[in-house]
Design an enzyme around this catalytic site. Structure first.
Site, PDB file in Angstrom:
ATOM      1  N   ASP A 189      22.299  -6.872  47.829  1.00 35.00           N
ATOM      2  CA  ASP A 189      21.174  -6.345  47.071  1.00 35.00           C
ATOM      3  C   ASP A 189      21.611  -5.423  45.951  1.00 35.00           C
ATOM      4  O   ASP A 189      20.818  -5.054  45.102  1.00 35.00           O
ATOM      5  CB  ASP A 189      20.158  -5.635  47.977  1.00 35.00           C
ATOM      6  CG  ASP A 189      20.752  -4.434  48.698  1.00 35.00           C
ATOM      7  OD1 ASP A 189      21.801  -3.941  48.263  1.00 35.00           O
ATOM      8  OD2 ASP A 189      20.158  -3.981  49.685  1.00 35.00           O
ATOM      9  N   ASP A 208      24.617  -1.396  49.084  1.00 36.65           N
ATOM     10  CA  ASP A 208      26.008  -1.819  49.248  1.00 36.65           C
ATOM     11  C   ASP A 208      26.863  -1.452  48.044  1.00 36.65           C
ATOM     12  O   ASP A 208      27.837  -2.130  47.731  1.00 36.65           O
ATOM     13  CB  ASP A 208      26.064  -3.328  49.485  1.00 36.65           C
ATOM     14  CG  ASP A 208      25.412  -3.717  50.799  1.00 36.65           C
ATOM     15  OD1 ASP A 208      25.715  -3.081  51.813  1.00 36.65           O
ATOM     16  OD2 ASP A 208      24.587  -4.644  50.804  1.00 36.65           O
ATOM     17  N   ASP A 227      25.929 -10.392  52.105  1.00 38.51           N
ATOM     18  CA  ASP A 227      25.031  -9.640  52.959  1.00 38.51           C
ATOM     19  C   ASP A 227      24.051 -10.643  53.571  1.00 38.51           C
ATOM     20  O   ASP A 227      23.941 -11.770  53.096  1.00 38.51           O
ATOM     21  CB  ASP A 227      24.304  -8.584  52.122  1.00 38.51           C
ATOM     22  CG  ASP A 227      23.469  -7.648  52.975  1.00 38.51           C
ATOM     23  OD1 ASP A 227      23.809  -7.474  54.150  1.00 38.51           O
ATOM     24  OD2 ASP A 227      22.475  -7.123  52.455  1.00 38.51           O
TER      25      ASP A 227
END
Length: 659
Positions: free
Chosen positions: A553, A557, A360
């Protein structure tokens, strides 16, 4: 040997952890008590072996110098007395295992072999074999106890008592009795016992117990501080926000303690193998003793029985059964020492062979600390009122962008009434405000979703853009920027050197993602993705038969984390949900930990396979020699206990190796 039974039952239920900075800090009373108990138990565990060694040594001297009177029943009783301190615990466990239906154990093998030696009047060898086996068990026990001690000491880093501010008075109180909302006064050099928020202006803390980093972390008023942190300089007041048992440190310890429940494939294979291997060698030992009766003209039972006993001693699988879990414990401990929490050896194994790291952007490769750069409100709309609306709705979100907006705009207008607040994953937020006015705050896809037109060229922005719409009208935007982490580029370079592909997935604008990707050099990048789009990208990578680790995180997700082979969370000092959902947690949010955990996984796997190969090679050689009558009990002891000790020492290297 007192705790031999407990050791064999629990040796695979312990994981290694490391207590950073413990030697440099004054131990609490709890730490002193634990260390005192540990040292005393270590002394006591050697007493039976020492007693047996003394009696064996004296008996050997008597055999050499006083054989004229040291024989018969007197000699037998002497060596039985030498055998009992080390042999009785093993025979007791063997009997308990038999009663439970577990027949083919190493305890039974050692019992049969040593009592068989007594039958052949090879008393010194019988005692020596059991003595050396006991010494090997002691070292295994010490290795397991050390691992338990490290976890216990980490838990006991929290002080037993704390100072509570009550009006103008300071009252000492037991840490576990402190309630949420009470204020702890923390002096310079003291450790924090519970999680809380700093209510002093500023204070610096040593966070090594949680992150593995000794670099001071400066906190300001309102920021979170956690149990285990050490106040470095000024007097600090902390308002307690979490119960003693629910602190971040307690959750980390629970995580580490549960890590061993998830075994690596190698561990599972060895455990299954040992269950088949042990009965097979018992049958082979029986065959070595009995088959020559039909093949050899001058069959001497005692000669072939001795060879069978040697074969049994050599065949004990303890070198494999204990050294392999210890190798993985060492890897988990090495990772924790560097601020990486691994929830099981299976994930450590998976990271060793990972082929693609998918990341990410926000909070992983960038700081996640956003700052407002520009506010653009269209003519005809009241700027201050619009910003009040945005500030109010973003106050209901925990996203870093919301924090940046709040920091820029300041205090929320309490007169505003929000209703029907919704956070739409991948888009933004919507609510009704001030007499049913609908307000949308998010990316431009949110406006498109609600069929709201806008006159902005979004491709021209290289910053994150927050669009604002009220009552189906586009009223302006806010641009926000984020900084790339210092070690992001070197992390990507290291991964490429390790032949690991890198992919960047983000819900941010494609132009922003492209900018970050070009700066750090990832192989592939995709922007403007919804959570379901990220899932599709992961599926696409997996269709190429590549193993995938996703780094993010760990909360928004969740579907991607679940789909990937290993989910890695940039947990930092963040939410408990991050720790719970991921397989691996990087506590200090540094991307450089990603290649580090791969190196630790590969080093662990190498050590485990070194132990397996060493054990099998030496055992096969000595088994062949034993079957042919060329190996004695002494060689058998080396093949069993000696190999186990070498494997343990090899596993311990993980604790001192630098990554």
């Amino acid at each position: 040997m007192k705790n031999l039974s407990d050791t064999k039952k629990k040796k695979e239920q312990t994981c290694c952890s490391d207590v950073n900075g413990l030697a440099n800090n004054k131990p609490s009373q709890g730490e002193k008590d634990v260390l005192h108990t540990y040292e005393n138990s270590n002394y006591r565990i050697f007493i039976p072996a020492i007693a047996s060694l003394v009696l064996l040594g004296v008996g050997t001297i008597f055999d050499a110098l006083y054989s004229t009177w040291f024989f018969g029943w007197f000699r037998l009783v002497w060596y039985i007395l030498a055998y009992i301190p080390v042999g009785f615990p093993v025979l007791k466990v063997a009997l308990e295992s038999l009663l439970k239906g577990d027949i083919f154990t190493e305890f039974l093998l050692m019992g049969i072999a040593t009592m068989g030696a007594f039958y052949l009047t090879e008393y010194p060898e019988g005692v020596a074999v059991m003595l050396f086996y006991a010494v090997g068990e002691i070292f295994q026990t010490l290795a397991v106890r050390k691992a338990k001690l490290n976890i216990k000491l980490l838990l006991d880093q929290r002080p037993d008592n704390v100072n509570i501010v009550v009006g103008s008075d300071i009252i000492e109180k037991k840490a576990f009795e402190v309630s949420i909302g009470e204020i702890i006064q923390l002096k310079s050099g003291e450790k924090l016992a519970l999680d809380g928020v700093l209510i002093s202006d500023v204070a610096s803390f040593n966070t090594s117990a949680l992150t593995g980093e000794s670099k001071p972390d400066t906190k300001r008023e309102g920021e979170t501080v956690l149990a285990g942190m050490i106040n470095i300089d000024s007097l600090a007041n902390i308002k307690v926000t979490t119960d003693y048992k629910d602190s971040k440190l307690s959750k980390i310890l629970q995580l580490m303690d549960e890590a061993v429940s998830k075994k690596a494939p190698t561990e599972k294979f060895i455990r299954k193998f040992a269950k088949i291997y042990t009965p097979v060698v018992v049958l082979l030992a029986t065959a070595i003793c009995m088959i020559p009766y039909f093949l050899v003209e001058e069959f001497i039972f005692n000669q072939w029985f001795y060879r069978a006993l040697v074969f049994l001693v050599i065949s004990c699988p303890c070198a494999l059964v204990i050294s392999i879990p210890l190798g993985y414990f060492g890897g988990i401990g090495a990772a924790s020492r560097n601020g990486i929490l691994i929830k099981g050896s299976n994930y450590l194994d998976a990271m060793a062979s990972i082929q693609n790291v998918v990341m990410d952007k926000t909070g992983t490769l960038t700081e996640g600390i956003f700052e407002v750069q520009e506010v653009n409100i269209k003519p005809g709309f009241e700027r201050e009122k619009i910003l009040d609306y945005v500030n109010a709705i973003e106050s209901k979100s925990t996203h870093p962008i919301a924090t940046a907006i709040h920091n820029f705009m300041g205090k929320i207008n309490d007169d505003l009434i929000l209703k029907d607040v919704k956070e739409i994953a991948g888009y933004g937020m919507c609510a009704t405000i001030d007499v049913n006015k609908e307000i949308l705050v998010g990316n431009f896809k949110l406006l498109e979703k609600h069929k709201i037109s806008y006159d902005v060229d979004t491709s021209a922005f290289v910053c994150t853009v927050i669009a604002i719409a009220i009552e189906q009208k586009f009223v302006g935007y806010i641009t926000i920027s984020d900084r790339i982490k210092e070690d992001a580029e070197t992390t990507i370079q290291e991964l490429h050197k390790m032949n690991v592909k890198t992919t960047l997935l983000s819900g941010d604008k494609l132009s922003v993602v492209r900018y970050v990707a070009s700066k750090i050099g990832v192989n592939e990048f995709y922007g403007e993705l919804l959570p379901e789009d990220k899932v599709e990208k992961i599926k696409l990578i997996k269709t190429r038969k590549e193993s995938v680790a996703f780094v993010g995180d760990g909360i928004n997700d969740a579907p991607v984390v679940a789909l990937s082979d290993v989910g890695v969370a940039m947990g930092g000092l963040g939410s408990d949900a991050t720790i719970e959902i991921s397989d691996i947690v990087i506590q200090d949010d540094q991307p450089k930990r990603i290649p580090m955990v791969i190196r630790i996984g590969r080093a662990t796997k190498n050590i485990v396979w070194q132990n397996i190969c060493l054990a099998f090679l030496i055992k096969i050689i000595v088994l062949a020699l034993g079957a042919g009558g060329l190996a004695t009990m002494w060689e058998a002891v080396f093949a069993d206990v000696g190999v186990a000790l070498l494997a343990i020492l090899n596993s311990v290297r993980m604790q001192i190796k630098k990554f």
